[in-house]
Design an enzyme around this catalytic site. Structure first.
Site, PDB file in Angstrom:
ATOM      1  N   ARG A 549      -6.117  31.764 -10.918  1.00 48.63           N
ATOM      2  CA  ARG A 549      -5.020  32.627 -10.498  1.00 48.63           C
ATOM      3  C   ARG A 549      -3.685  31.895 -10.572  1.00 48.63           C
ATOM      4  NH1 ARG A 549      -5.130  35.074  -5.019  1.00 48.63           N
ATOM      5  NH2 ARG A 549      -5.699  32.958  -4.404  1.00 48.63           N
ATOM      6  N   SER A 610      -9.927  22.908  -6.624  1.00 47.94           N
ATOM      7  CA  SER A 610     -11.044  22.903  -5.676  1.00 47.94           C
ATOM      8  C   SER A 610     -12.239  22.096  -6.164  1.00 47.94           C
ATOM      9  CB  SER A 610     -11.462  24.345  -5.374  1.00 47.94           C
ATOM     10  OG  SER A 610     -10.346  25.080  -4.946  1.00 47.94           O
ATOM     11  N   ASP A 664      -8.753  23.560  -2.042  1.00 47.15           N
ATOM     12  CA  ASP A 664      -8.767  24.921  -1.489  1.00 47.15           C
ATOM     13  C   ASP A 664      -9.022  24.934   0.010  1.00 47.15           C
ATOM     14  OD1 ASP A 664     -11.391  24.087  -1.798  1.00 47.15           O
ATOM     15  OD2 ASP A 664     -12.152  26.026  -2.444  1.00 47.15           O
TER      16      ASP A 664
END
Length: 924
Positions: A549, A610, A664
């Site tokens: 994203r 992440s 994350d």
């Protein structure tokens, strides 16, 4: 015409339609006969009213609100499963009450699916009238004596025999082998039995007899035996219907609908006990003067009104009353009666069957009536046949209305547009009157057109079914033991969880000191959580799975506004070269900037990455190793911010100011910290799992400085890679680990996270299938396919709102053909695996919050944990199990769990915003 079985006696003999069931309609004295038999006509409207009233009574009784007017009892039988077809063994069956004044003993051998079926051996014993009406002990001693006499003739051991007791009277059952007689029916009136456990009375009698050691495993009424003993057809048989001396039905109900049971899963066979149905509002109009006379003369006036219109004990008596009435009116037998015709019980069910036969019936009418001392005239035989047909047809129609009520209940509870169901039929009325079934079928089709019903005759009048109940109980008990043995390692006690907490605390300290530990305890260089004064526009990137994203995050006094777009990362990119991966990421950023009108602007950028990294600064992160299916080359050991900046340079004409690289988990903590300043822990439980928290800087050996805080990325997915969790690991965990792309690594993650739980469940299901516990022992190719059982299925299957049929639908979509028992066991497997995952996660959180509390020397710590991840958010029980475990293992910490909204994107921007705020403060 709104009628069924109307008499039609006004038509002349031989005229079209003047017969019922092929019987001619005599014209002589037709007005008197019509007046008499018109009472047995039941209209379609009346049948529908009976169906609706009986259904309403059933549902009231299921809900524990039985109306005394209806007296339909809806008694659970504690039979929770229909046969698999795999049942094997030798069983003794004792039948009492199924065939009136007789008792039957059977020896039944079940041979499973492959074996050659063996016919049961049986013996019938006539019960003397004085025993049927005498003391209860006398009846049960008679039964025990018959049992011994039967077994004496067989070469069987005297020890360890398993017996199923068919006791065909209304009982209140409190267990498979506990049943209290409510009331006698069918001509029995033994004293000292009503209100007592009939199984115990039988056991006492067998003990007094002293000849054999017999275990009474199950007490079953004849209706349940009929259902359980029917030959398997296209699907399981889940309704039993008996019309013998009396009448009754049973069916498999969803356990959660039976108020007296404390069960919310699975099914249970419910005995409807519809013989006692007596709603005057709907039965009153169809009760004839003959029904009232029969009731007055019975042993139980006012009771079993519905049964007295249908049961074989009463059909002959109704015919007798009608014949006597017509004879007294001068229509039959020259107006003469006989003492036998006026005597109760002189015409039996067998006589009705013989006289009603369209072919041989006329001759039998003459013979039977002559035996009653009657002079039979030329037209008498036809009239008698017509009387038999009228009484008999009404019985079949009424029985069909009651069965239609049961079918409507099944269709409603299973929410099926078209109910496909098999009904097992048993009893002498079905056996000796083939036309009864045809009338029943015709009427059921009329009253329940949306039900596709197959009628299957029972085997051995239900005797084999009673043996089957006993065998199924034995199979379920054996399967239950194997299931419990398989799942026992997943059921963690307090000591085991406390040990995990202690081991994690020890690993945390070692990792912070730079010693060998399975917890890396990586500094993130995030030194503060948001204080609410952050402002500005920021870009954020979020890379942590198959979707990537790009976000624009605007932080204003009014809050945070986010605009984002999702881009996919194809597998060939995720597993290709590092340059290819980071070029793809930059292409996505440029596309996003163009769409948002940001081209040419250099906004501060936070990069949520992440994967395990060792950070050397806020904008420096060395990738330690890929996880979650990524394996891009030339990245491990490299600074991923440098790799991103190099890709930006290759693209040219793009300016990006990379301020921070963020895990994350840290992003989740920061996102929630913007809403709650007490949030100092971040937790991810999704595809993977990880945690971070704010540690005292003085405890972090690898970073200089003794004051302030530092967010530590624990990378707790690798906890236990040093063998510290080996005592908790099962063979199923080992199987999943060996098949993974990183064997021996991420031990904690592989017991907790969404990427692996479905696989653990799949391996357990394969094991249980190999033991014969699931799917009848039949392995399917689909179940042997890796990753076919997604972790989302656990969330769906364990949902409290799902009925067991929906659980079955989920599994059947996987190509798994299963029974309700299978679905229940799959549910338990899912629950055990997800509960262990949640408890291990809770033990980890408890270690973290206890560390924070002790760091600060507090008696009690109040702290919030920001959480993200699909498993935590979507699983119906995971979050509550985590919280409960933390309360248990960290009682001096008050922990609030906050679900993060877009933690990985919003959090990265907030880390960047906090860094910009701190830098500005430093410049000032």
């Amino acid at each position: 015409m709104d009628s069924i079985g109307s008499v039609g006696l006004r038509q002349r003999e031989g005229a079209p339609g003047c017969s019922q069931e092929g019987l001619p309609c005599p014209s002589d004295s037709s007005e008197l006969v019509l007046e008499c038999l018109q009472q047995f006509k039941v209209t379609k409207t009346q049948l529908r009213q009976i169906q609706a009233s009986l259904l309403g009574s059933m549902e009231q009784a299921l809900g524990g609100q039985a109306s005394p007017a209806s007296a339909v009892r809806m008694l659970p039988t504690y039979v929770g499963s229909t046969p698999h077809g795999t049942e094997q063994g030798d069983f003794v069956v004792l039948e009492l009450g199924a065939t009136g004044a007789s008792l039957r003993v059977l020896w039944v051998t079940l041979v499973g699916i492959e074996g050659h079926r063996m016919e049961p051996r049986s013996q019938e014993f006539v019960i003397p009238p004085e025993v049927m009406l005498g003391p209860g002990q006398q009846l049960f001693d008679f039964a025990a004596h018959c049992l011994s006499e039967f077994l004496d003739a067989l070469p069987v051991d005297k020890e360890g025999l398993q017996l199923g007791f068919s006791f065909s009277f209304p009982c209140h059952q409190t267990g498979l082998d506990r049943s209290t007689l409510i009331s006698w029916t069918k001509g029995f009136r033994c004293s000292g039995v009503e209100g007592h456990d009939v199984v115990q009375l039988l056991r006492d009698a067998i003990k007094r007899q002293g000849a054999y050691s017999i275990d009474v495993v199950a007490v079953v009424n004849d209706t349940v035996g009929t259902m359980m003993g029917c030959e398997p057809g296209v699907g399981p048989c889940e309704v039993g219907l008996v019309v013998d001396t009396g009448t009754n039905a049973c069916y498999m109900e969803e356990a959660r609908h039976v108020a007296v049971l404390d069960e919310d899963r699975g099914r249970v066979c419910v005995s409807v006990e519809w013989g006692s149905f007596s709603d005057d509002g709907v039965l009153g109009p169809v009760l004839t003067t003959f029904d009232h006379a029969l009731d007055r003369e019975s042993l139980n006036p006012g009771a079993q009104r519905f049964e007295k219109m249908i049961g074989g004990l009463y059909l002959g008596e109704l015919v007798r009353l009608v014949l006597a009435h017509l004879a007294q009116r001068g229509v039959l037998f020259g107006g003469c009666t006989s003492p036998a015709l006026l005597s109760h019980g002189s015409i039996l069910l067998e006589h009705v069957a013989e006289m009603k036969d369209p072919l041989a019936g006329a001759a039998r009418v003459h013979a039977i009536l002559r035996d009653l001392g009657l002079s039979v005239g030329a037209s008498d035989a036809e009239l008698v046949q017509y009387v038999c047909a009228a009484v008999f047809t009404r019985a079949a129609r009424l029985c069909a209305a009651a069965l239609a009520a049961v079918l409507a209940r099944l269709q409603h509870s299973r929410e099926q547009q078209v109910l496909q169901i098999a009904v097992a039929t048993g009893g002498r009325v079905f056996e000796r009157h083939p036309s009864f079934l045809s009338i029943l079928q015709e009427t059921v089709m009329l009253l329940a057109p949306e039900c596709d019903v197959s009628f299957i005759p029972s085997v051995d009048g239900g005797g084999q079914g009673v043996a089957m109940v006993t065998a199924v109980a034995a199979r379920l008990a054996a399967h239950r033991r194997l299931l419990e043995e398989t799942l026992a390692p997943f059921r963690l006690d307090h000591e085991q969880l406390a040990a995990v907490r202690a081991q994690m605390r020890e690993a945390m300290v070692k990792g912070l000191q730079g010693e060998a530990s399975s917890l890396r305890m990586l500094p993130t260089y995030v030194r503060a959580t948001p204080d609410g004064t952050e402002r500005g526009d920021f870009l954020a990137l979020d890379l942590g799975g198959t979707n990537f994203r790009v976000l624009l995050v605007r932080v204003t006094a009014g809050g945070v506004k986010i605009t984002s777009q999702v881009y996919s990362i194809p597998e060939y990119v995720a597993q290709g070269s590092g340059q290819q991966l980071f070029d793809h990421i930059v292409d996505c950023i440029v596309d996003f900037q163009q769409k948002q009108g940001l081209s040419g602007q250099s906004l501060p950028l936070g990069f949520t990455f992440s994967f395990p990294c060792r950070q050397l600064g806020l904008d420096q992160g060395i990738l330690l190793n890929w996880t979650k299916g990524f394996n891009a080359s030339d990245c491990e050991g490299q600074d991923v911010v440098c790799l991103l900046r190099e890709a930006i340079r290759r693209r040219q004409a793009v300016e990006l100011n990379v301020v921070a690289i963020v895990n994350d988990t840290v992003g989740t903590m920061m996102s929630c910290g913007y809403e709650d300043p007490r949030c100092e822990v971040g937790l991810i439980v999704g595809t993977g799992t990880n945690a971070c928290y704010m540690e005292e800087l003085q405890n972090v050996a690898t970073v200089p400085g003794d004051s302030g805080h530092m967010c530590i990325n624990m990378e707790w997915g690798a906890f236990g890679d040093d063998g510290s969790l080996d005592l908790l690991r099962t063979c199923f965990d080992a199987n999943v680990d060996q098949a993974s792309i990183n064997p021996g690594k991420q031990s904690f993650e592989k017991m907790i996270s969404g990427m692996y739980l479905g696989e653990i469940v799949r391996h357990i299901l394969l094991h249980l299938t190999s033991l014969g516990v699931l799917f009848r022992g039949q392995q399917t190719q689909r179940l042997q396919t890796r990753d076919i059982f997604k972790t989302k299925f656990l969330s769906e299957i364990e949902s409290d709102s799902l009925a067991l049929r929906q659980v079955r639908a989920i599994l059947e979509d996987l190509g798994l053909s299963l029974t309700s028992d299978d679905a229940l066991m799959v549910l338990e497997v899912c629950q055990a695996v997800s509960q262990r995952a949640a408890q291990l996660c809770g033990a980890g959180v408890a270690a973290v919050v206890e560390k924070i509390r002790e760091n600060r020397g507090l008696e009690e710590l109040t702290v919030s944990v920001g959480v993200d991840g699909t498993l935590y958010k979507l699983h119906p029980h995971f979050s509550s199990l985590v919280a409960a475990t933390v309360r248990e293992l960290a009682p001096r910490c008050v922990v609030t769990f906050l679900q993060s909204e877009d933690g990985s994107g919003k959090g990265a921007a907030l880390v960047t915003a906090v860094a910009c705020r701190l830098a500005q403060m430093a410049r000032v």
